[in-house]
Scaffold this active site. Structure first.
Site, mmCIF file in Angstrom:
data_model
loop_
_atom_site.group_PDB
_atom_site.id
_atom_site.type_symbol
_atom_site.label_atom_id
_atom_site.label_comp_id
_atom_site.label_asym_id
_atom_site.label_seq_id
_atom_site.Cartn_x
_atom_site.Cartn_y
_atom_site.Cartn_z
ATOM 1 N N LEU B 14 -5.109 -3.090 -1.374
ATOM 2 C CA LEU B 14 -5.357 -4.534 -1.494
ATOM 3 C C LEU B 14 -6.490 -4.950 -0.562
ATOM 4 O O LEU B 14 -6.322 -5.722 0.365
ATOM 5 C CB LEU B 14 -4.085 -5.332 -1.209
ATOM 6 C CG LEU B 14 -2.995 -5.195 -2.277
ATOM 7 C CD1 LEU B 14 -1.833 -6.122 -1.991
ATOM 8 C CD2 LEU B 14 -3.531 -5.476 -3.668
ATOM 9 N N HIS B 15 -7.653 -4.380 -0.813
ATOM 10 C CA HIS B 15 -8.844 -4.653 -0.026
ATOM 11 C C HIS B 15 -9.853 -5.368 -0.898
ATOM 12 O O HIS B 15 -9.782 -5.314 -2.107
ATOM 13 C CB HIS B 15 -9.490 -3.331 0.399
ATOM 14 C CG HIS B 15 -8.847 -2.729 1.601
ATOM 15 N ND1 HIS B 15 -8.626 -1.390 1.730
ATOM 16 C CD2 HIS B 15 -8.394 -3.299 2.732
ATOM 17 C CE1 HIS B 15 -8.051 -1.155 2.890
ATOM 18 N NE2 HIS B 15 -7.899 -2.292 3.521
ATOM 19 N N ALA B 16 -10.848 -5.932 -0.274
ATOM 20 C CA ALA B 16 -12.048 -6.439 -0.940
ATOM 21 C C ALA B 16 -11.771 -7.028 -2.321
ATOM 22 O O ALA B 16 -11.009 -7.964 -2.441
ATOM 23 C CB ALA B 16 -13.097 -5.341 -1.000
ATOM 24 N N PRO B 18 -10.067 -6.045 -5.202
ATOM 25 C CA PRO B 18 -8.699 -6.157 -5.702
ATOM 26 C C PRO B 18 -7.889 -7.182 -4.914
ATOM 27 O O PRO B 18 -7.098 -7.930 -5.493
ATOM 28 C CB PRO B 18 -8.127 -4.748 -5.505
ATOM 29 C CG PRO B 18 -9.325 -3.858 -5.487
ATOM 30 C CD PRO B 18 -10.425 -4.652 -4.872
#
Lengths: 574, 90
Positions: B14-16, B18
């Site tokens: 759950l980075h950047a 997404p």
């Protein structure tokens, strides 16, 4: 003035532009009750203005079909974040902070929160938050935006540091070079400079004070020199050098597919260092004589859990198949020291580099060690596997390794799982003690590879992560050359293969000496392949040999470097 | 309150991108929505905030729990779990 790091090679010549971002001074201010509504409205106005500015940048980048518009879309998300909005509203309405103080405190709070997360991706986001905070404060102080998007002459940008906002809109045709006061090889500025191929020297202390707008500056990021207000003759000289460098870069690229044979017909093996057996890495197979170092720890470091036997098997199989029977030297788990695993609590040590790392750690966690060895042996049927063990310091270590391997093999036998009987067992040479018993080692194992980075650190008692002692870290010192010679002689006498896989393997000063000492295999990262092949095909082994013979007699590192440069220059004029 | 656990499977976690996609959808619901890693329940944060979400450092193969409270809580949890399961467009 202190020297910086030349992080992006090349030469730039131009006029200095001191690029000073707005650096806000924020004083704690508390407002009267009656001012609360107006203050909150002031904040909303600033937020709207910032959104507008960002939108303009996004549109500009989209019109240039530049992917970096995404960075600025992330800036929108930060500015409009619900938690950020709530925090600032609360600071103003409940705590009665002035709007500038509220912005500063809220962003600082969130930046501190993210700084505790140990993740490279998050660190890029912190740069974004700082960037957005500066934008808001600059608007609050009514200071117009300064940027590098429209320049009218060849420019050397001199700054404290550059943020994504600065680099994304940077005028790539006009920026000749970048000089900053902070930042190292892995900083945002370094990554951008390399991808734009703009020469850059970072970490130059006091650069902002030393140079003035309009000064002529030569940035020589090949030999890490900065030349202020040079004479016309010097400028001419550098224009020539710059031209030659660019030509050379283009020629070098054509050497990637050459066979590395010296002018007098001696073949040297040139192999690749890899981390994950990615598609890009496997695509280099036609140009190399195998894998000289497969750093298996990346598999462990990129994961959120210990990679299972099956997960490891798939990766090793991919590498072995991809390199089609060429030797693949797989280094077993090398963590501890500067490399840690997020999901595994390792004891804190006073001196981690002298501590429980690499094979020592594996001995302490036999289950992890055996899982890796089992996966590797299972994969061995798919190619030519050479297993290498890091941080071996004594014959005791070698005996222990062999007995663990026997256990793993008998497990596989009892489960009737097939594996290759030709897996070669070798050691990484990086602790000096092992070189003093190199005759025993060469008898006991099938091959060795020298890890020059750690060898230099342990030989000269210099922590290679400590900048205070970096001048004591001398990779080309005569002591290094002599100890390398002992290791190479030991293995050559036993008729067993030895290679070098540390930084020096791909280094244009060290490689000629290593080959001259009898090293037949050099392993390196992708970017060194073409330059090293160029070096090999343009010289004779005789040149390298006489060079090495002289180098072992010298007294200082400086003499060694000068000798190599002089000898190669003369040889190339023959 | 509605709760559900779901495994993050897309490569970058759950980075950047997404993460931003997730937050965008979370903000379409009226309920308060919170998220935590199941191995660290003490850190339960606002799932509508990209900054808080980033502070969890959620990587691939992490089990997370979503909690929602409000008129559309069931729909919120179901939609967001399905979004994570779908790989968030990666």
């Amino acid at each position: 003035m202190e020297k910086g790091h030349a992080v992006s090679k090349g030469i730039g010549i131009g006029k200095v532009l001191i690029y000073q971002q707005f650096i806000p001074q924020v004083e704690p201010t508390i407002i009267e009750d009656t001012m609360v509504e107006q203050t909150y409205q002031d904040y909303l106005d600033i937020q709207a203005k910032a959104n507008q500015e960002i939108e303009q940048i996004v549109q500009l980048l989209i019109s240039k079909q530049d992917e970096k518009h995404k960075i600025f879309e992330a800036h929108h998300e930060i500015i409009n974040d619900v938690a950020m909005a709530e925090t600032i509203e609360n600071f103003i309405k409940t705590e009665h902070y002035g709007h500038i103080y509220a912005i500063d405190e809220a962003y600082k709070m969130f930046i501190e929160m993210l700084e505790t997360v140990d993740d490279d991706l998050i660190r890029e986001r912190i740069a974004d938050l700082k960037d957005v905070k500066n934008r808001l404060l600059r608007i609050a102080y009514h200071v117009p935006e300064k940027n590098l998007s429209r320049l009218f002459e060849k420019t050397i940008v001199v700054a404290l540091d550059l943020y994504p906002s600065d680099t994304a809109t940077l005028d790539r045709n006009m920026v000749e070079a970048i000089v900053t006061e902070v930042g190292g090889p892995t900083s945002h500025t370094a990554i951008i400079a390399k991808s734009y191929q703009i020469p850059a020297i970072l970490g130059v202390k006091d650069a902002m004070k030393t140079y003035n707008d309009g000064d002529t500056l030569i940035v020589d990021a090949l030999s890490n020199e900065l030349i202020l207000n040079p004479t016309d003759a010097v400028i001419q000289n550098y224009i020539e050098r710059k031209k030659r460098h660019l030509e050379q870069q283009n020629i070098l690229k054509t050497y990637l597919d050459k066979t590395p044979i010296t002018k007098d017909g001696i073949k040297v093996d040139v192999t690749l260092n890899i981390g994950s057996a990615s598609k890009e890495e496997i695509a280099l197979e036609p140009y190399v004589d195998g894998i000289g170092l497969f750093r298996s720890e990346f598999l462990y470091m990129e994961n959120t859990h210990l990679p299972t036997e099956d997960e490891q098997y798939e990766v090793y199989k991919r590498a072995l198949e991809g390199f089609k029977g060429k030797p693949v030297i797989l280094r077993t788990l090398d963590i501890g020291g500067d490399k840690t695993l997020s999901y595994m609590a390792l004891p804190k040590e006073e001196n981690p580099f002298l501590g429980l790392r690499a094979v020592r750690l594996c001995f302490a966690h036999l289950d992890i060690f055996k899982t890796q060895l089992k996966a590797a042996y299972r994969a061995s049927v798919h190619g030519n596997l050479w297993l290498m063990f890091p941080m071996v310091g004594s014959m005791d270590d070698i005996h222990k390794i062999k007995s663990v391997i026997e256990e793993v093999k008998s497990d596989l036998d009892s489960q009737q799982i097939p594996y290759s009987k030709d897996v070669k067992i070798g050691v990484m040479i990086e602790i000096p003690s092992i070189i003093l018993v190199i005759d025993h080692v060469a008898k006991a194992v099938d091959f060795a590879s020298i890890g020059t980075n750690d060898l230099c650190q342990y030989l000269s008692a210099v922590d290679r992560m400590n900048p205070l002692v970096s001048s004591y870290y001398q990779s080309y010192s005569p002591s290094m050359i002599r100890i390398l010679k002992m290791a190479i002689d030991g293995f050559n006498a036993a008729g067993k293969p030895i290679s070098v896989c540390g930084e020096l393997g791909g280094d244009l000063i060290a490689a000629p000496i290593l080959m001259g000492l009898g090293m037949k295999k050099l392993s390196m990262s992708k970017s060194s392949l073409a330059p090293i092949k160029h070096l090999i095909v343009h010289h004779t082994m005789d040149t390298f040999k006489s060079l090495a013979q002289k180098a072992v007699t010298l007294e200082t590192e400086k003499e060694v470097i000068e000798l190599v440069q002089k000898t190669l220059q003369e040889a190339s004029h023959d | 309150m509605t709760k559900k656990q779901v495994l993050v499977t897309n490569p970058s976690g759950l980075h950047a991108r997404p993460g931003a996609e997730f937050v965008k959808v979370a903000n379409t619901f009226k309920s308060t929505i919170k998220i935590m890693k199941t191995d660290n329940p003490a850190k339960l944060v606002n799932a509508k905030s990209i900054i808080f979400l980033l502070s969890l450092g959620i990587k691939r193969d992490t089990l997370v729990e979503l909690q929602a409270e409000g008129e559309d809580e069931v729909n919120a949890v179901e939609t967001l779990c399905a979004l994570i399961e779908s790989g968030l467009g990666e």
